[in-house]
Design an enzyme around this catalytic site. Structure first.
Site: not given
Ligand code: ING
Ligand code: ZN
Length: 316
Positions: A277, A69, A198, A128, A72
């Site tokens: 995260e 993303h 992330h 993103r 981030e």
């Molecule tokens: N959060 C993730 C996202 O892609 C996530 C959360 C992690 C989803 C792992 C699926 C698998 O939405 C962020 N901040 O991108």
């Molecule tokens: Zn992310």
């Protein structure tokens, strides 16, 4: 000749400067450190990673990626820090690091979405997705963490090209996804661990995102996955009391399908698959825009957590 370039370690570097860093690390120790190509991006950048191969007879691999993303920014900085410290500590005879790097070839990809990352630097800080564009819509970008070919579009993903969680027109439609999928598949059954970084929220996620069922496979069922994550999280907590919650994506956050963590665990059968995260916590207004002054601290504690976590995985 001119001045030596300032180190990018602990900063929010531009993509080309990160690639130059990888190339410098490989040039400094070509026997043990190699740059590898994952593929191209929509805008034709080359997605590159680095592999640390300190033990020529090691046959098992682990994978760490960052920057899927764009906004981030703390995540590519963390991958660069990991690369820098793994190499430095190996050469300084750190016992744990030598043990880990003698056991595994370590593949690290600091930016799986360089088009989006550059766009977040030049034009739109909170971008993103990737930067792909199709004639059928005026909107740009697919959410690469909804585009992976496992349980694609089965929840928590959008079929609208203008959505932040647009899963793409089909599973694995994005060239950035294809590169990663083909690279890992080319070494299938050699991977012991897959980690995607992330931000933000301070969660150490196990599979699954697509279902609230917990993973239940040999050799690493949910309890085993959770126990290893908790070792890493406990190490991080010794720095600044920073607390991580450990659990599955769907149970701690929300349902999301087509993400790397589920694909790695189920499609590739990688026994230890996670998403971290990084800081700050949910509710901290810094969110994606973590001040760069805080980056070295986050990178340092994450490196420490990864070491004890990997030592735990290696035991099993
Ligand atoms: N959060 C993730 C996202 O892609 C996530 C959360 C992690 C989803 C792992 C699926 C698998 O939405 C962020 N901040 O991108
Ligand atoms: Zn992310």
């Amino acid at each position: 000749a001119g001045q030596p370039r300032a180190s990018i370690v602990g900063t929010y570097a531009r993509y080309n400067d990160m690639v130059a860093f990888l190339q410098e690390k490989a040039a400094a120790d070509p026997t043990h450190v190699e740059v590898f190509d994952i593929g191209r991006t929509f805008e034709n950048r080359i997605i590159q990673g680095i592999v640390l191969k300190f033990n020529p007879s090691a046959t098992r691999n682990i994978w760490i990626d960052c920057g899927i993303h764009a906004r981030e920014w703390i995540t590519p900085a963390t991958c660069i820090w990991l690369i820098d410290q793994f190499i430095a500590e190996y050469n300084n005879n750190d016992a744990t690091t030598r043990d880990l790097l003698n056991n595994w070839n370590v593949y690290i990809a600091p930016s799986l979405n360089p088009d989006g990352y550059e766009y977040s630097h030049t034009t739109s800080r909170l971008w993103r997705k990737n930067r792909s564009k199709r004639p059928s819509s005026t909107c740009y970008g697919v959410d690469l963490n909804r585009n992976y070919p496992w349980k694609w579009m089965t929840g928590g993903a959008s079929s609208s090209p203008c959505s932040e969680t647009y899963a793409g027109p089909s599973a694995g439609s994005e060239i950035e996804t294809v590169g990663v999928v083909n690279f890992l598949q080319s070494k299938i059954n050699t991977w012991d661990m897959y980690m995607s970084f992330h931000s933000y929220g301070q969660w150490w996620f196990t599979p699954y995102g697509y279902t609230t069922n917990l993973p239940d496979k040999a050799p690493a069922n949910y309890a085993t996955l959770e126990a290893a994550a908790k070792v890493g999280a406990a190490t991080i907590q010794t720095f600044n009391q920073r607390k991580y919650a450990v659990g599955s994506v769907s149970r701690l956050l929300y349902i999301a399908s087509g993400s790397t963590v589920d694909w790695a665990y189920d499609a590739l059968n990688i026994p230890y698959s996670y998403t971290i995260e990084l800081p700050p916590t949910q509710g901290d207004s810094a969110g994606f825009v973590l001040p760069v002054s805080l980056a070295p601290g986050v990178c340092q504690e994450t490196y420490a957590g990864m070491k004890t976590f990997l030592a735990e995985v290696k035991k099993n």
